[in-house]
Scaffold this active site. Structure first.
Site, PDB file in Angstrom:
ATOM      1  CE1 TYR A  76       3.878  -4.797  12.176  1.00  0.00           C
ATOM      2  CE2 TYR A  76       3.010  -3.333  13.091  1.00  0.00           C
ATOM      3  CZ  TYR A  76       2.600  -4.091  11.850  1.00  0.00           C
ATOM      4  OH  TYR A  76       3.266  -2.978  10.866  1.00  0.00           O
ATOM      5  CG  MET A  88      -1.734   1.096   1.825  1.00  0.00           C
ATOM      6  SD  MET A  88      -2.957   1.045   2.379  1.00  0.00           S
ATOM      7  CE  MET A  88      -1.722   0.877   4.247  1.00  0.00           C
TER       8      MET A  88
HETATM    9  N1  LIG Z   1      -0.229   0.060   7.484  1.00  0.00           N
HETATM   10  C1  LIG Z   1      -0.048   0.264   8.381  1.00  0.00           C
HETATM   11  O1  LIG Z   1      -1.073   1.246   9.011  1.00  0.00           O
HETATM   12  C2  LIG Z   1       1.205   0.686   8.890  1.00  0.00           C
HETATM   13  C3  LIG Z   1       1.465   1.442   9.747  1.00  0.00           C
HETATM   14  C4  LIG Z   1       2.450   1.476  10.776  1.00  0.00           C
HETATM   15  C5  LIG Z   1       3.480   1.016   9.817  1.00  0.00           C
HETATM   16  N2  LIG Z   1       3.357   0.207   8.433  1.00  0.00           N
HETATM   17  C6  LIG Z   1       5.117   0.117   7.916  1.00  0.00           C
HETATM   18  O2  LIG Z   1       4.965   0.602   7.003  1.00  0.00           O
HETATM   19  C7  LIG Z   1       5.499  -0.298   6.204  1.00  0.00           C
HETATM   20  C8  LIG Z   1       4.770  -0.423   4.962  1.00  0.00           C
HETATM   21  O3  LIG Z   1       3.393  -0.679   4.764  1.00  0.00           O
HETATM   22  P1  LIG Z   1       1.939  -1.074   4.036  1.00  0.00           P
HETATM   23  O4  LIG Z   1       0.698  -1.346   4.701  1.00  0.00           O
HETATM   24  O5  LIG Z   1       2.181  -0.834   2.687  1.00  0.00           O
HETATM   25  O6  LIG Z   1       2.433  -2.888   3.884  1.00  0.00           O
HETATM   26  P2  LIG Z   1       2.009  -3.717   3.306  1.00  0.00           P
HETATM   27  O7  LIG Z   1       0.548  -3.005   1.727  1.00  0.00           O
HETATM   28  O8  LIG Z   1       1.346  -5.139   3.470  1.00  0.00           O
HETATM   29  O9  LIG Z   1       2.761  -3.859   1.966  1.00  0.00           O
HETATM   30  C9  LIG Z   1       3.987  -4.786   2.455  1.00  0.00           C
HETATM   31  C10 LIG Z   1       4.511  -5.427   1.053  1.00  0.00           C
HETATM   32  O10 LIG Z   1       6.239  -6.040   1.166  1.00  0.00           O
HETATM   33  C11 LIG Z   1       5.490  -7.759   0.816  1.00  0.00           C
HETATM   34  N3  LIG Z   1       6.065  -8.701   0.816  1.00  0.00           N
HETATM   35  C12 LIG Z   1       6.033  -9.457   2.317  1.00  0.00           C
HETATM   36  N4  LIG Z   1       6.770 -10.634   2.750  1.00  0.00           N
HETATM   37  C13 LIG Z   1       7.808  -9.839   2.204  1.00  0.00           C
HETATM   38  C14 LIG Z   1       9.162 -10.736   1.961  1.00  0.00           C
HETATM   39  N5  LIG Z   1       9.312 -12.159   2.842  1.00  0.00           N
HETATM   40  N6  LIG Z   1       9.947 -10.312   1.215  1.00  0.00           N
HETATM   41  C15 LIG Z   1       9.683  -9.136   0.634  1.00  0.00           C
HETATM   42  N7  LIG Z   1       8.842  -8.518   0.631  1.00  0.00           N
HETATM   43  C16 LIG Z   1       7.238  -8.840   1.274  1.00  0.00           C
HETATM   44  C17 LIG Z   1       4.106  -7.662   0.198  1.00  0.00           C
HETATM   45  O11 LIG Z   1       4.077  -8.892   0.138  1.00  0.00           O
HETATM   46  P3  LIG Z   1       2.676  -9.261   0.013  1.00  0.00           P
HETATM   47  O12 LIG Z   1       1.516  -8.850  -0.332  1.00  0.00           O
HETATM   48  O13 LIG Z   1       3.101 -10.539  -1.486  1.00  0.00           O
HETATM   49  O14 LIG Z   1       2.613 -10.302   0.624  1.00  0.00           O
HETATM   50  C18 LIG Z   1       4.446  -6.770   0.215  1.00  0.00           C
HETATM   51  O15 LIG Z   1       3.956  -6.315  -0.671  1.00  0.00           O
HETATM   52  C19 LIG Z   1       5.425  -1.777   6.614  1.00  0.00           C
HETATM   53  O16 LIG Z   1       6.736  -1.682   7.041  1.00  0.00           O
HETATM   54  C20 LIG Z   1       4.238  -1.271   7.886  1.00  0.00           C
HETATM   55  O17 LIG Z   1       5.289  -2.363   8.854  1.00  0.00           O
HETATM   56  C21 LIG Z   1       2.497   0.193   8.189  1.00  0.00           C
END
Ligand SMILES: NC(=O)c1ccc[n+]([C@@H]2O[C@H](COP(=O)([O-])OP(=O)(O)OC[C@H]3O[C@@H](n4cnc5c(N)ncnc54)[C@H](OP(=O)(O)O)[C@@H]3O)[C@@H](O)[C@H]2O)c1
Length: 290
Positions: free
Chosen positions: A128, A12
């Site tokens: 997490y 995302m």
């Molecule tokens: N979303 C929130 O509210 C939030 C809040 C605070 C911090 N964050 C942090 O911000 C960052 C981005 O969040 P987001 O919401 O954009 O996350 P996301 O949509 O879940 O995207 C994560 C990406 O990482 C990929 N991934 C998963 N396992 C992997 C692996 N082993 N090797 C390589 N790629 C892998 C996923 O692929 P698949 O989809 O195929 O699994 C997905 O494309 C993350 O680090 C998260 O912890 C997010």
């Protein structure tokens, strides 16, 4: 700065960060990788792929972000969120690059009662949160000038998030129950992407909190989304986190202070209510197909 590698580029945040970096760093080659190009759970593969790419900056967005899923799959959470960051840090060290890691308010227990500063001691309540904190420790221990950006409550055009969930549920249910005892700052991925870009430009390192300005409960956020979408008539009932009974315990008051971001880098994100208003105006169909 000649090459930026983004890992987790199809998530995302990644899908908004890539165009932001493309427009801000014309002179820089951009590599947008996801699990098809690199599996960060695998140490040798990760180190070798990063070393081979010779980036000057590696931004790690890849994560196992299903917070409740992490509770029943701790091994996978640690493999991606903690070990994955360690493997990236090892690769980064080999080629003398800079590492940037996206982390979360869930490293805190939410019991402080006041906004958290970057140097407040973490005390995660969930798998997490623990796994992300371990990731933070790897980047600090293994890289010299690493940057950790803690954020929270992300929503954007790509991927499942609270905004799309509320709009979908509003069409399916007569009454929505939303928790009103968790307080934070909803943050728009486009605004966060701009802040990340600015932090790179300023060569910032250390820990920074970056969220949209202002705070609210999920209940307030839900009501605002419905109001801005012309669905005020939907009945919304406030409930407690205990009543919702999710697998992972969430911090109740995990407001992140952005004072350091403003004072040290001059960056301030706009208010969460302005941001969500713009987001919904740009996505009139959101929730219809999700
Ligand atoms: N979303 C929130 O509210 C939030 C809040 C605070 C911090 N964050 C942090 O911000 C960052 C981005 O969040 P987001 O919401 O954009 O996350 P996301 O949509 O879940 O995207 C994560 C990406 O990482 C990929 N991934 C998963 N396992 C992997 C692996 N082993 N090797 C390589 N790629 C892998 C996923 O692929 P698949 O989809 O195929 O699994 C997905 O494309 C993350 O680090 C998260 O912890 C997010």
């Amino acid at each position: 700065m000649n090459r930026i590698l983004v890992i987790g580029a199809k998530g995302m945040l990644g899908r908004d960060l890539i165009p932001e970096l493309q427009s801000s760093f014309h002179e820089t080659e951009l590599l947008a990788w996801d699990i098809e190009e690199i599996d960060i759970r695998k140490e040798q593969e990760t180190v070798a792929r990063i070393e081979g790419a010779r980036p000057s900056i590696v931004i790690n967005l890849a994560a196992y972000t299903d917070v409740d899923g992490c509770e029943s799959n701790e091994q996978e959470a640690l493999a991606v969120n903690a070990d994955g960051m360690r493997h990236i840090a090892l690769g980064v060290r080999r080629c003398g690059a800079k590492a940037i890691y996206l982390s979360t308010d869930y490293v805190f227990d939410g019991k402080k009662g006041m906004p958290y500063f970057e140097d407040d001691p973490p005390n995660p309540l969930s798998v997490y949160g623990r796994s992300k904190w371990k990731g933070e420790q790897s980047i600090l221990e293994l890289t010299g000038d690493g940057l950790i950006i803690r954020t929270q409550w992300l929503y954007g055009k790509y991927g499942r998030n609270f905004v799309t969930a509320i709009l979908r549920q509003a069409k399916e249910k007569k009454v929505l129950s939303i928790v009103n005892d968790q307080i934070g700052s909803p943050t728009y991925t486009v605004d966060l992407s701009k802040a990340i870009s600015q932090l790179i430009r300023k060569k910032t390192s250390g820990i920074f909190h970056a969220v949209n300005r202002g705070v609210c409960s999920w209940y307030d956020f839900g009501r605002t989304i419905l109001k801005l979408s012309g669905m005020e008539q939907v009945n919304v009932v406030p409930i407690s986190s205990k009543e919702l009974d999710r697998k992972a315990v969430r911090p109740l008051y995990s407001v992140l202070s952005t004072q350091k971001l403003k004072q040290e880098s001059g960056i301030e994100l706009r208010s969460w209510s302005e941001a969500v208003k713009e987001f919904l105006s740009l996505q009139p169909d959101i929730g219809k197909s999700t």
